[in-house]
Scaffold this motif. Structure first.
Motif, PDB file in Angstrom:
ATOM      1  N   ARG A  86      33.806 -29.468 111.521  1.00 53.34           N
ATOM      2  CA  ARG A  86      33.413 -28.123 111.191  1.00 53.34           C
ATOM      3  C   ARG A  86      34.654 -27.479 110.647  1.00 53.34           C
ATOM      4  N   CYS A  87      35.647 -28.484 109.988  1.00 58.89           N
ATOM      5  CA  CYS A  87      36.717 -27.791 109.448  1.00 58.89           C
ATOM      6  C   CYS A  87      36.780 -28.263 107.988  1.00 58.89           C
ATOM      7  N   VAL A  88      37.312 -27.520 107.211  1.00 57.29           N
ATOM      8  CA  VAL A  88      37.444 -27.861 105.617  1.00 57.29           C
ATOM      9  C   VAL A  88      38.885 -28.171 105.409  1.00 57.29           C
ATOM     10  N   ALA A 141      37.255 -23.666 110.396  1.00 57.80           N
ATOM     11  CA  ALA A 141      38.841 -23.266 110.008  1.00 57.80           C
ATOM     12  C   ALA A 141      38.949 -24.074 108.854  1.00 57.80           C
ATOM     13  N   VAL A 142      40.018 -23.653 107.943  1.00 60.12           N
ATOM     14  CA  VAL A 142      40.328 -24.197 106.985  1.00 60.12           C
ATOM     15  C   VAL A 142      41.854 -24.801 106.983  1.00 60.12           C
ATOM     16  N   GLY A 187      37.472 -36.883 110.264  1.00 59.53           N
ATOM     17  CA  GLY A 187      36.158 -36.098 110.322  1.00 59.53           C
ATOM     18  C   GLY A 187      36.155 -34.973 109.509  1.00 59.53           C
ATOM     19  N   CYS A 188      37.009 -34.320 109.117  1.00 59.16           N
ATOM     20  CA  CYS A 188      37.066 -33.193 108.362  1.00 59.16           C
ATOM     21  C   CYS A 188      36.307 -33.258 107.045  1.00 59.16           C
ATOM     22  N   ARG A 189      35.451 -32.199 106.382  1.00 59.50           N
ATOM     23  CA  ARG A 189      35.030 -32.175 105.154  1.00 59.50           C
ATOM     24  C   ARG A 189      36.277 -31.776 104.152  1.00 59.50           C
ATOM     25  N   GLY A 234      23.615 -23.868 112.101  1.00 58.32           N
ATOM     26  CA  GLY A 234      24.304 -23.499 113.368  1.00 58.32           C
ATOM     27  C   GLY A 234      25.769 -23.950 113.676  1.00 58.32           C
ATOM     28  N   GLU A 235      26.153 -24.882 112.581  1.00 59.84           N
ATOM     29  CA  GLU A 235      27.256 -25.316 112.891  1.00 59.84           C
ATOM     30  C   GLU A 235      28.334 -24.732 111.426  1.00 59.84           C
TER      31      GLU A 235
END
Length: 209
Positions: free
Chosen positions: A170-172, A13-14, A188-190, A8-9
Motif C-alpha cells: 500500500r506504498c508507492v 505512504a510514498v 512489494g511496493c507499487r 479498502g486498501e
C-alpha cells in the motif's frame, strides 16, 4: 480519486529514492567514482554503469576493486569507501540540483498529510547534505547504513515501510534507476519510474498508482 489499489486498501505512504529522483546527483556520483577509478588505473565505461548508479558506496568500492588492472596494487575497501564518499560529498556541496517539480510535489504530499520516507543508497553523511535543499520533513529517512543489504535488495524499502507502520503493498515508491526499481518491486511496493524527460509524477498519478 481513482486508484488501482483494491477497495479498502488506501495509499498509506510514498517512498522516494533520492539520487536521480529528487536531486540530480547521479552525474556527480559517476564523476566521483570515475575520479577514484582513475587512481586505480582505469577509466569507467558503459559496462560499469549497472555496478555504479543506484548502488551503495560499499558495492561500488567492491566493483572498483574487482575491475582494477591486475598490475595495480589493491587499495583497502575502507580507503576506497572513504575516497568515494569524500569525492561525492565535495560535488554535492558544490553543485547538487533539486529536480524540477520536487519541492511542489513534496509540499502537496505534506498538505495531503500523506506520510513520506526517503530511501537512499547514499550514506547518511550525503543524505544530510541534501535534505536541507529539499525543504521537506520526511517521516523517516533510510540511508545506506540502515540495512544490512542495499538496493537492489528489498531491505531498504521494507525497512521504510516497517518504520512507517505501513504495508509495502500500500506504498508507492518513486524511483529512477533499474537497481532501485528492482528493490522496490521486490519489497512489494507499487512503483512509479521517473525519467529526466518526464520528470516527477503528480500527486494524482501517485494516488492512481
Amino acid at each position: 480519486m481513482p486508484s488501482d489499489l483494491p477497495t479498502g486498501e488506501a495509499l498509506q505512504a510514498v517512498l522516494f529514492d533520492m539520487d536521480g529522483t529528487l536531486v540530480d546527483t547521479e552525474p556527480l556520483w559517476w564523476q566521483a567514482t570515475a575520479s577514484v577509478a582513475r587512481t586505480l588505473g582505469f577509466e569507467l565505461g558503459p559496462a560499469d554503469t549497472p555496478h555504479v548508479l543506484g548502488h551503495t558506496v560499499e558495492d561500488t568500492a567492491a566493483h572498483l576493486l574487482s575491475a582494477r588492472p591486475p598490475s595495480r596494487p589493491a587499495e583497502s575497501t575502507t580507503d576506497l569507501i572513504r575516497l568515494l564518499t569524500e569525492s561525492f560529498a565535495r560535488r554535492v556541496e558544490r553543485s547538487a540540483r533539486v529536480m524540477p517539480g520536487a519541492p511542489d510535489l513534496l509540499h502537496q504530499l505534506s498538505a495531503a498529510r500523506l506520510p513520506t520516507a526517503l530511501v537512499s543508497a547514499s550514506p547518511r553523511s550525503i543524505v544530510d547534505l541534501v535534505l536541507p535543499r529539499l525543504g521537506h520533513r520526511f517521516d523517516h529517512v533510510v540511508a545506506a547504513e540502515d540495512t544490512a543489504r542495499g538496493k537492489p535488495y528489498p531491505d531498504p524499502y521494507l525497512e521504510a515501510a516497517r518504520r512507517l507502520g505501513a504495508d509495502p503493498g500500500r506504498c508507492v515508491a518513486v524511483e529512477d534507476s533499474p537497481t532501485g526499481i528492482t528493490a522496490a518491486t521486490a519489497a512489494g511496493c507499487r512503483v512509479l519510474a521517473v525519467t529526466p524527460e518526464d520528470g516527477l509524477p503528480s500527486l494524482r498519478q501517485i494516488r492512481e498508482r
